[in-house]
Design a protein around this motif. Structure first.
Motif, PDB file in Angstrom:
ATOM      1  N   HIS A  54      42.123  35.636  44.240  1.00  0.00           N
ATOM      2  CA  HIS A  54      40.830  36.222  43.895  1.00  0.00           C
ATOM      3  C   HIS A  54      39.665  35.626  44.685  1.00  0.00           C
ATOM      4  N   TYR A  59      40.732  40.040  49.470  1.00  0.00           N
ATOM      5  CA  TYR A  59      41.120  40.557  48.157  1.00  0.00           C
ATOM      6  C   TYR A  59      40.044  41.500  47.619  1.00  0.00           C
ATOM      7  N   MET A  63      40.550  45.424  46.782  1.00  0.00           N
ATOM      8  CA  MET A  63      40.297  45.968  45.448  1.00  0.00           C
ATOM      9  C   MET A  63      39.269  47.093  45.502  1.00  0.00           C
ATOM     10  N   LYS A  67      40.026  50.854  44.344  1.00  0.00           N
ATOM     11  CA  LYS A  67      39.160  51.493  43.341  1.00  0.00           C
ATOM     12  C   LYS A  67      38.704  52.864  43.836  1.00  0.00           C
ATOM     13  N   LYS A 132      48.544  49.219  46.275  1.00  0.00           N
ATOM     14  CA  LYS A 132      48.191  47.867  45.831  1.00  0.00           C
ATOM     15  C   LYS A 132      49.164  46.850  46.404  1.00  0.00           C
TER      16      LYS A 132
END
Length: 187
Positions: A54, A59, A63, A67, A132
């Motif tokens: 994270h 990352y 993400m 999204k 993913k």
């Protein structure tokens, strides 16, 4: 996870006993001593792989892309759902006026449309999971390579991932938290 930990402990114990019985010189990385001036039986590292993952800028970019892709699939699912609802409402309004063969034909069309919508939702879910996995795999490989390099540099027998609450206790005398070092090295 418990079996894996027991395996590591058993392996480390056997390696330690084997090294003592063979009278071989350990390499420089494993010759570190503890506060008492004695060589510890085993040294290990631990970290939170999730924290490292994270913290990576890649990352956050991955993400964001996922999204956006999910929003596109959600939009299409909403569109086909609205299309189905409109056709269903038209069917309900006119079903009393339809001849039996027309009613059966429309019911079959609605059933087929509903099955296609369900198949699309499942395919979208599968494709999102695949995207993913494809986005995170290179990041996880980078983290793994960094952990391996740091573990070798520090002479660690193994490195444990503390995510998931499977490590209620880790000795800070025999082990060291390498999370921050891996975060810095992974950037």
């Amino acid at each position: 996870m418990k079996k894996l930990i027991l395996f590591f402990i058993a392996t480390a114990t056997m390696l330690s006993a084997n090294a003592q019985s063979e009278n071989t010189m350990p390499d420089q990385a494993t010759m570190t001593v503890n506060k008492d001036g004695q060589q510890p039986a085993i040294r290990f590292g631990y970290l939170s792989c999730d924290s490292v993952l994270h913290s990576m800028p890649e990352y956050n970019a991955a993400m964001k892309n996922l999204k956006e892709l999910k929003a596109k699939y959600d939009s299409e699912m909403k569109r086909v759902e609205d299309e189905f609802n409109n056709k269903y409402e038209l069917f309900l309004e006119g079903q009393s006026d339809f001849a039996p063969s027309i009613r059966q034909k429309r019911q079959a069309e609605l059933q087929e449309l509903m099955e296609k919508n369900m198949a699309f939702k499942e395919e979208a879910r599968r494709l999102l999971e695949k995207a993913k996995l494809e986005a995170l795999t290179p990041l996880k490989k980078t983290i793994q390579a960094t952990i391996t390099r740091i573990g070798q540099q520090r002479g660690l027998a193994f490195v444990v991932n503390t995510d998931g609450g499977n490590m209620p206790y880790l000795s800070t005398i025999m082990g060291e938290d390498i999370t921050e070092e891996v975060i810095k090295a992974s950037r």
